[in-house]
Design an enzyme around this catalytic site. Structure first.
Site, PDB file in Angstrom:
ATOM      1  N   GLU A  39       0.810  -1.656  -0.190  1.00 53.37           N
ATOM      2  CA  GLU A  39       0.067   0.001   0.082  1.00 53.37           C
ATOM      3  C   GLU A  39       0.886   0.919  -0.154  1.00 53.37           C
ATOM      4  OE1 GLU A  39      -3.564   2.077   2.817  1.00 53.37           O
ATOM      5  OE2 GLU A  39      -2.358  -0.142   3.645  1.00 53.37           O
ATOM      6  N   LYS A 100      -8.531   1.483  -2.341  1.00 57.32           N
ATOM      7  CA  LYS A 100      -9.124   1.109  -1.575  1.00 57.32           C
ATOM      8  C   LYS A 100     -10.792   1.533  -0.745  1.00 57.32           C
ATOM      9  CE  LYS A 100      -7.216   0.800   3.359  1.00 57.32           C
ATOM     10  NZ  LYS A 100      -6.253   1.033   4.213  1.00 57.32           N
ATOM     11  N   CYS A 132      -5.040  -3.459   2.102  1.00 58.33           N
ATOM     12  CA  CYS A 132      -5.351  -3.624   3.255  1.00 58.33           C
ATOM     13  C   CYS A 132      -5.959  -4.069   4.383  1.00 58.33           C
ATOM     14  CB  CYS A 132      -4.367  -2.474   3.882  1.00 58.33           C
ATOM     15  SG  CYS A 132      -3.385  -2.339   5.895  1.00 58.33           S
TER      16      CYS A 132
END
Length: 157
Positions: A39, A100, A132
């Site tokens: 990330e 995300k 994540c």
């Protein structure tokens, strides 16, 4: 069948050019069709980093390495619209592949939630994407699984 590698090159905070060069070295060393990076790997996990445009000239070394090796690299970067994203980089350039969805901690003050469950195709295989915290949210994992995946990859810090 494809070869997949996870890579975590040394990162220089906020230095996209240096980080793209390190990503390029990792792509060449990986000898893989698909290389997945953490990330925000192109800026470091710096929540105040400026957006990285997919066509930024600083990404040229990574694009060139992908062209030379036939690799698709999935690299992390903040992008326009206040999103944490996964850029898909190949010999033709870079594009936003996924933004995300599930933000955590201090991310919510700087970024907006992104895409619903997403998959891309790599050599005929369906590859689900996550970043994540996405991996710990049942709604995301179930949604990506429902896309009929062959592989699930995530950029994790």
């Amino acid at each position: 069948m494809i070869t997949v590698a996870a890579a975590q090159p040394h990162c220089v905070a906020l230095d996209v050019a240096a980080n793209a060069a390190a990503h390029a070295d990792a792509v060449r060393a990986a000898d893989a069709r698909l290389v997945v990076f953490p990330e925000l790997s192109l800026t470091g996990y710096e929540l105040d980093a400026p957006s990285v445009e997919p066509g930024a000239p600083e990404l040229a070394p990574l694009v060139q390495a992908c062209a030379q090796t036939g690799t698709l690299a999935l690299a992390g970067a903040p992008v326009a619209g206040r999103h944490i994203a996964m850029l898909a980089v190949d010999g033709a350039g870079a594009r936003v592949a996924y933004r995300k969805r599930w933000l955590g901690g201090d991310e919510v003050a700087r970024f907006q939630p992104g895409d619903p469950p997403t998959a891309i195709e790599v050599d005929g295989l369906r590859v689900g994407l996550g970043i994540c915290k996405d991996t710990g949210v049942d709604e995301h994992v179930e949604g990506v699984a429902a896309l009929g995946l062959d592989l699930y990859v995530t950029g994790v810090t």
